[in-house]
Design an enzyme around this catalytic site. Sequence first.
Site, short mmCIF file in Angstrom:
data_model
loop_
_atom_site.label_atom_id
_atom_site.label_comp_id
_atom_site.label_asym_id
_atom_site.label_seq_id
_atom_site.Cartn_x
_atom_site.Cartn_y
_atom_site.Cartn_z
N TYR A 198 -26.62 -61.93 81.84
CA TYR A 198 -27.71 -61.00 81.55
C TYR A 198 -27.16 -59.66 81.05
O TYR A 198 -27.55 -59.19 79.99
CB TYR A 198 -28.56 -60.79 82.80
CG TYR A 198 -29.76 -59.92 82.58
CD1 TYR A 198 -30.78 -60.32 81.72
CD2 TYR A 198 -29.89 -58.68 83.19
CE1 TYR A 198 -31.89 -59.52 81.49
CE2 TYR A 198 -30.99 -57.87 82.97
CZ TYR A 198 -31.98 -58.29 82.12
OH TYR A 198 -33.08 -57.49 81.89
N1 LIG Z 1 -38.88 -55.80 84.31
C1 LIG Z 1 -37.80 -55.05 84.46
O1 LIG Z 1 -37.55 -54.48 85.50
C2 LIG Z 1 -36.85 -54.87 83.30
C3 LIG Z 1 -35.78 -53.96 83.42
C4 LIG Z 1 -34.93 -53.81 82.37
C5 LIG Z 1 -35.12 -54.52 81.21
N2 LIG Z 1 -36.14 -55.40 81.12
C6 LIG Z 1 -36.28 -56.15 79.89
O2 LIG Z 1 -37.59 -55.94 79.39
C7 LIG Z 1 -38.04 -57.12 78.73
C8 LIG Z 1 -39.38 -57.56 79.29
O3 LIG Z 1 -39.27 -57.70 80.68
P1 LIG Z 1 -40.52 -58.13 81.57
O4 LIG Z 1 -40.10 -57.99 82.99
O5 LIG Z 1 -41.73 -57.43 81.11
O6 LIG Z 1 -40.60 -59.67 81.20
P2 LIG Z 1 -41.48 -60.83 81.88
O7 LIG Z 1 -42.65 -60.23 82.57
O8 LIG Z 1 -40.55 -61.68 82.67
O9 LIG Z 1 -41.90 -61.68 80.60
C9 LIG Z 1 -42.67 -61.11 79.60
C10 LIG Z 1 -43.13 -62.17 78.66
O10 LIG Z 1 -42.01 -62.83 78.04
C11 LIG Z 1 -42.40 -64.15 77.81
N3 LIG Z 1 -41.26 -65.04 77.75
C12 LIG Z 1 -40.33 -65.24 78.69
N4 LIG Z 1 -39.44 -66.16 78.26
C13 LIG Z 1 -39.86 -66.53 77.04
C14 LIG Z 1 -39.38 -67.45 76.08
N5 LIG Z 1 -38.31 -68.18 76.32
N6 LIG Z 1 -40.04 -67.60 74.93
C15 LIG Z 1 -41.16 -66.89 74.67
N7 LIG Z 1 -41.67 -66.00 75.54
C16 LIG Z 1 -41.03 -65.83 76.70
C17 LIG Z 1 -43.25 -64.53 78.96
O11 LIG Z 1 -44.14 -65.51 78.45
P3 LIG Z 1 -44.77 -66.67 79.30
O12 LIG Z 1 -45.29 -66.00 80.54
O13 LIG Z 1 -45.80 -67.23 78.46
O14 LIG Z 1 -43.68 -67.61 79.61
C18 LIG Z 1 -43.94 -63.24 79.32
O15 LIG Z 1 -45.18 -63.20 78.70
C19 LIG Z 1 -36.94 -58.15 78.90
O16 LIG Z 1 -36.13 -58.18 77.75
C20 LIG Z 1 -36.15 -57.65 80.08
O17 LIG Z 1 -34.81 -58.07 80.04
C21 LIG Z 1 -37.01 -55.60 82.13
#
Ligand SMILES: NC(=O)c1ccc[n+]([C@@H]2O[C@H](COP(=O)([O-])OP(=O)(O)OC[C@H]3O[C@@H](n4cnc5c(N)ncnc54)[C@H](OP(=O)(O)O)[C@@H]3O)[C@@H](O)[C@H]2O)c1
Length: 260
Positions: A198
């Site tokens: 990651y």
């Molecule tokens: N949340 C945090 O604390 C955090 C911190 C630092 C960075 N980030 C980064 O911010 C970004 C978004 O994070 P998040 O927590 O908002 O994400 P999330 O809630 O886990 O996922 C957001 C969306 O991504 C879609 N998704 C996941 N895997 C996929 C795939 N293989 N193909 C197509 N769609 C996919 C999911 O779709 P489905 O539900 O339809 O599967 C979901 O709608 C990521 O790049 C993450 O690394 C997050």
Amino acid sequence: MGDFLEQFFVLVGLLVCLAYLVKFMRFCRCIFLHLWRVSPRSFLKSMGQWAVITGAGDGIGKAYSFELARQGLNVVLISRTLEKLQTIAAEIEWTIGSRVKIIQADFTKDDIYEYIKEKLKGLEIGILVNNVGMLPNLLPSHFLNTSDNIQGVIHCNITSVVKMTQLILKHMESRQKGLILNISTGVARFPWPLYTMYSSSKAFVCTFSKALQAEYKSKGIIIQAIVLSLIPSWVFYSSMFQKAILTHYVKYLKQNTNLR
Ligand SMILES: NC(=O)c1ccc[n+]([C@@H]2O[C@H](COP(=O)([O-])OP(=O)(O)OC[C@H]3O[C@@H](n4cnc5c(N)ncnc54)[C@H](OP(=O)(O)O)[C@@H]3O)[C@@H](O)[C@H]2O)c1
């Protein structure tokens, strides 16, 4: 010797004060830029009619989709689950009035880009948010014990950013404007053992964005890596996570420092 030490400590003190003064001035600059709205409200809309957001079905991607629609853009939502996309699309169209296109695609695969390209054909895309990303293991885990789907992680966290950028940057270049936001994370700033895939895949996102910005700045295109540290607090406070941290990390540190 006493005089030398005194002067040395005075110098260190002055350097520390200077460093904090610079930090304070940067902070004031941010506040100033925020309050005086250096970029007008129409700035995002001026990039183009459409914004494309990957991983738009939930979390940060969903938030970007709503906000960009509120800023007057039409949005293309790409993610895996069709029902979630349909619900968000209906909500945006109903509450904000922007046009919405949805594309169902799984970014762990690498054969989806021709399909996405076809669906994006003819749209004037001003903004791309490369948001999709996956954390292969929630709990700390050694590289060899993590998910078998390493290729899937690489496709989702790295290939998606490169391929989506390749698809859309071409048109931005010919229009001489565009904004690409690549979502990274705070743990990309340093090696993060037990989350190796990651943190290193997200480090790629930062390096890629910086280098590409240097290449395309003169063409009027803005490319930025957004470094987020928004891990929900429940993760830290859950007893499962704390237990895992205590057992895994203590074991890891023991192995690597020869402590008993
Ligand atoms: N949340 C945090 O604390 C955090 C911190 C630092 C960075 N980030 C980064 O911010 C970004 C978004 O994070 P998040 O927590 O908002 O994400 P999330 O809630 O886990 O996922 C957001 C969306 O991504 C879609 N998704 C996941 N895997 C996929 C795939 N293989 N193909 C197509 N769609 C996919 C999911 O779709 P489905 O539900 O339809 O599967 C979901 O709608 C990521 O790049 C993450 O690394 C997050």
